[in-house]
Write a protein that holds these residues in place. Structure first.
Motif, short mmCIF file in Angstrom:
data_model
loop_
_atom_site.label_atom_id
_atom_site.label_comp_id
_atom_site.label_asym_id
_atom_site.label_seq_id
_atom_site.Cartn_x
_atom_site.Cartn_y
_atom_site.Cartn_z
N LEU A 130 -2.35 9.36 0.15
CA LEU A 130 -1.63 10.60 -0.01
C LEU A 130 -1.16 10.72 -1.47
O LEU A 130 -0.97 9.70 -2.15
CB LEU A 130 -0.42 10.64 0.93
N PRO A 131 -0.96 11.93 -1.96
CA PRO A 131 -0.57 12.08 -3.37
C PRO A 131 0.68 11.32 -3.76
O PRO A 131 0.83 10.92 -4.92
CB PRO A 131 -0.37 13.60 -3.50
N TRP A 132 1.61 11.10 -2.80
CA TRP A 132 2.87 10.42 -3.11
C TRP A 132 2.86 8.94 -2.71
O TRP A 132 3.90 8.29 -2.72
CB TRP A 132 4.03 11.14 -2.45
N SER A 133 1.71 8.40 -2.36
CA SER A 133 1.64 6.98 -1.99
C SER A 133 1.82 6.11 -3.24
O SER A 133 1.05 6.22 -4.19
CB SER A 133 0.29 6.67 -1.35
N PRO A 134 2.83 5.22 -3.25
CA PRO A 134 3.07 4.40 -4.45
C PRO A 134 2.15 3.20 -4.58
O PRO A 134 2.10 2.56 -5.62
CB PRO A 134 4.52 3.95 -4.28
N GLY A 135 1.41 2.88 -3.51
CA GLY A 135 0.62 1.65 -3.51
C GLY A 135 -0.83 1.80 -3.92
O GLY A 135 -1.60 0.86 -3.79
N ALA A 136 -1.21 2.97 -4.43
CA ALA A 136 -2.60 3.17 -4.83
C ALA A 136 -2.90 2.44 -6.13
O ALA A 136 -2.13 2.53 -7.10
CB ALA A 136 -2.89 4.66 -4.99
N SER A 137 -4.01 1.69 -6.14
CA SER A 137 -4.44 1.00 -7.36
C SER A 137 -5.46 1.86 -8.10
O SER A 137 -5.87 2.93 -7.62
CB SER A 137 -5.05 -0.36 -7.00
N GLN A 138 -5.91 1.38 -9.23
CA GLN A 138 -6.89 2.12 -10.02
C GLN A 138 -8.22 2.26 -9.28
O GLN A 138 -8.97 3.21 -9.53
CB GLN A 138 -7.13 1.44 -11.37
N ASP A 139 -8.50 1.34 -8.37
CA ASP A 139 -9.77 1.37 -7.63
C ASP A 139 -9.70 2.25 -6.39
O ASP A 139 -10.72 2.50 -5.76
CB ASP A 139 -10.18 -0.05 -7.22
N ASP A 140 -8.52 2.69 -6.01
CA ASP A 140 -8.36 3.47 -4.79
C ASP A 140 -8.63 4.95 -5.02
O ASP A 140 -8.51 5.45 -6.14
CB ASP A 140 -6.94 3.30 -4.24
N THR A 141 -8.95 5.65 -3.94
CA THR A 141 -9.08 7.10 -4.00
C THR A 141 -7.76 7.73 -3.56
O THR A 141 -7.02 7.16 -2.76
CB THR A 141 -10.21 7.59 -3.08
N ALA B 70 -5.47 10.09 5.87
CA ALA B 70 -4.92 9.64 4.58
C ALA B 70 -3.83 8.62 4.86
O ALA B 70 -3.33 8.51 5.97
CB ALA B 70 -4.37 10.83 3.79
N LYS B 71 -3.45 7.89 3.82
CA LYS B 71 -2.48 6.81 4.02
C LYS B 71 -1.41 6.80 2.94
O LYS B 71 -1.59 7.32 1.83
CB LYS B 71 -3.19 5.45 4.05
N TRP B 72 -0.29 6.20 3.29
CA TRP B 72 0.79 5.88 2.36
C TRP B 72 0.97 4.37 2.42
O TRP B 72 1.13 3.81 3.51
CB TRP B 72 2.08 6.58 2.78
N VAL B 73 0.92 3.73 1.26
CA VAL B 73 1.05 2.26 1.19
C VAL B 73 2.22 1.92 0.28
O VAL B 73 2.40 2.54 -0.78
CB VAL B 73 -0.25 1.63 0.67
N ARG B 74 3.00 0.94 0.69
CA ARG B 74 4.18 0.54 -0.08
C ARG B 74 3.78 0.09 -1.49
O ARG B 74 2.66 -0.38 -1.72
CB ARG B 74 4.93 -0.59 0.64
N ALA B 75 4.70 0.20 -2.42
CA ALA B 75 4.44 -0.20 -3.80
C ALA B 75 4.16 -1.69 -3.89
O ALA B 75 4.75 -2.50 -3.16
CB ALA B 75 5.64 0.16 -4.67
N ASP B 76 3.23 -2.04 -4.76
CA ASP B 76 2.92 -3.45 -5.06
C ASP B 76 2.43 -4.22 -3.84
O ASP B 76 2.57 -5.44 -3.78
CB ASP B 76 4.14 -4.17 -5.65
#
Length: 209
Positions: A12-23, A181-187
């Protein structure tokens, strides 16, 4: 039988856990006007079961002790899966970043795909979970898409990896990225060294002493 890799779930646009390799979804327009269900995102290994076998998300055929339990599950319930269908879920036997102490099962089912490569609607998926005697992830919200409500979902980040949003209606494989879509915690990381190369530490089932 043809094996299909489970699609990558966009953040999701506000997911803090996305890395550079993620969509990442550019916007959430595809959810507008839809009924959605939000479920807990579980910290395990994405696994697909067929009538005659199974594989991890990577289609990796290599044996690993963390997959022994779910292989046994497939051996017990595979005959219930129709030819050409597949059941997708999370193999939770091995501990990754989060330690689960009260699991209902080491496999949690989150989608079922029929022989036309269509994901069943959520209300069709849950009866399959009961038929196969496995749980589905905890539901955190179900109702009309409302970005404010979804953004406000509280995640106990020491206990949960995040959440997954999907439309309650079914959808074809090619449209996955506009329905899930998903939201993943930071780090959020699995481990400093990939968990497959570490000694297996099992999570705990409910009622284990």
């Amino acid at each position: 039988m043809t094996r299909l890799k489970y699609p990558r779930t966009p953040h999701l646009p506000w997911s803090p856990g996305a890395s550079q390799d993620d969509t990442r979804m550019a916007d959430v327009h595809s959810f507008e006007g839809q009924e959605v269900v939000v479920t807990e995102k579980l910290d395990g290994e994405n696994t697909t079961l067929y009538r005659d076998g199974l594989h991890a998300r990577s289609l990796d055929p290599c044996p690993h002790p963390s997959r022994d339990w779910v292989k046994g599950l497939q051996g017990r319930i595979g005959y219930l899966i129709p030819e050409g269908w597949r059941v997708c879920g999370e193999n939770l036997y091995a501990r990754h970043s989060l330690a689960y102490e009260d699991l209902e099962s080491y496999f949690s089912l989150f989608s079922v795909w029929d022989d036309t490569n269509t994901c069943l609607g959520w209300d069709e998926t849950r009866p399959w979970a009961r038929e196969l005697d496995v749980p589905t992830p905890q539901e955190l919200y179900r109702g009309p898409w409302d970005e404010r409500v979804i953004r406000g979902i509280q995640v106990a980040e020491r206990e949960m990896e995040g959440y997954v949003v999907r439309t309650t209606e079914g959808f074809p494989f090619a449209e996955f990225a506009s329905h899930v879509a998903k939201w993943v915690r930071a780090d959020h990381v699995q481990t400093d060294e990939h968990w497959l190369h570490q000694a297996v530490v099992s999570n705990r089932l409910r009622g284990q002493g």
